[in-house]
Write an enzyme that holds these catalytic residues in place. Structure first.
Site, PDB file in Angstrom:
ATOM      1  N   LEU A   7      73.693  54.506  55.385  1.00 45.50           N
ATOM      2  CA  LEU A   7      73.070  53.949  56.586  1.00 45.50           C
ATOM      3  C   LEU A   7      71.641  53.493  56.313  1.00 45.50           C
ATOM      4  CD1 LEU A   7      74.377  56.521  59.193  1.00 45.50           C
ATOM      5  CD2 LEU A   7      74.955  54.095  59.110  1.00 45.50           C
ATOM      6  N   TYR A   8      70.850  54.391  55.714  1.00 46.00           N
ATOM      7  CA  TYR A   8      69.453  54.049  55.429  1.00 46.00           C
ATOM      8  C   TYR A   8      69.368  52.884  54.446  1.00 46.00           C
ATOM      9  CZ  TYR A   8      64.659  54.414  53.771  1.00 46.00           C
ATOM     10  OH  TYR A   8      63.353  54.130  53.436  1.00 46.00           O
ATOM     11  N   SER A   9      70.126  52.957  53.361  1.00 40.77           N
ATOM     12  CA  SER A   9      70.060  51.910  52.336  1.00 40.77           C
ATOM     13  C   SER A   9      70.473  50.558  52.897  1.00 40.77           C
ATOM     14  CB  SER A   9      70.952  52.283  51.148  1.00 40.77           C
ATOM     15  OG  SER A   9      70.509  53.473  50.536  1.00 40.77           O
TER      16      SER A   9
END
Length: 255
Positions: free
Chosen positions: A154-156
């Site tokens: 999600l973050y990446s």
């Protein structure tokens, strides 16, 4: 002074990269709008700036909230009559964990802040930046957008979206506004404790040892890169991402 008479909105200004950038930009002559979800932290940053003769105001902002972003832009214009620079530092981290353990609400918040929050800041600041004929937007991606680790999908991917957004906006906003993306690797900020639970000096030392340059990135390093890109020294640079990660992205480890 590289930013004399410039007006800069800096989100995430209560700590870490945002705070370091606010203080450095003010030192270089900019009037600062220190914006952060943590209003008391933003006020403390503004107070540090004004205590040494700089100009700064603070505002509490959840950048995922459209009305609050509009109020941030209005404060900048009402206070300083213009906006020259927008530095979108605010973001939400993600500790590495299995996709099976992550609730939908967490993913929605990461994208609401990192992607749509950055988009909202650009959307509402752009008309004012365009008026100057020499506006600058700096977004914040991450080395994770290029070299993602398992457990951080999600973050990446949110940071990958920011890289793509930067390129699209650079095309859309040219020639009046330049748009570039700062891409930090592991950076010694309070947020590291959310990426790596239990983060401490020993862990930092061990992680840094795995980087080619064997150094952790400091908030001040990111601020210096932002200063260069925001100043006229970067006047021919737009639509690109600039890594500052001690070589992490090209490293496969030393063994």
């Amino acid at each position: 002074m590289l930013l004399k008479n410039k007006v800069a909105i800096i989100t995430g200004a209560a700590s870490g990269m945002g705070q370091a950038s606010a203080k450095l930009f003010a030192k270089e002559g900019a009037c600062i709008v220190a914006a952060d979800l943590n209003l008391e932290g933003a006020k403390a940053t503004a107070a540090e700036i004004t205590a040494v003769g700089g100009k700064a105001v603070a505002i509490g902002v959840d950048i995922a909230d459209e009305t609050q972003v509009q109020a941030m832009v209005k404060l900048a214009v009402d206070t300083y009559s213009k906006i020259d620079i927008l530095f979108c530092v605010a973001g939400v981290p993600e500790a590495s964990q299995s996709i099976t353990e992550i609730p939908l609400s967490q993913g929605q918040r990461i994208f609401a802040v990192n992607v749509l929050g950055t988009w909202l800041c650009c959307k509402y600041a752009y008309p004012e930046l365009k008026k100057t004929g020499n506006g600058v937007i700096l977004t914040v991606g991450s080395g994770a957008a290029i070299r993602p680790r398992g457990g951080t999908a999600l973050y990446s991917s949110s940071k990958g979206a920011i890289v793509t957004m930067t390129k699209a906006l650079a095309n859309e906003f040219a020639p009046e506004v330049r748009v570039n993306c700062v891409m930090p690797g592991g950076t010694d900020t309070p947020m590291m404790g959310q990426f790596i639970p239990g983060f401490n000096e020993e862990i930092k030392k061990n992680v840094a040892a795995s980087y080619p340059l064997e150094k952790f990135v400091l908030p001040e390093d990111v601020a210096e890169l932002g200063l260069f890109l925001a100043s006229d020294k970067g006047s021919k640079m737009t639509g690109a991402e600039y890594l500052i990660d001690s070589g992490l992205v090209v490293s496969r480890g030393k063994n």
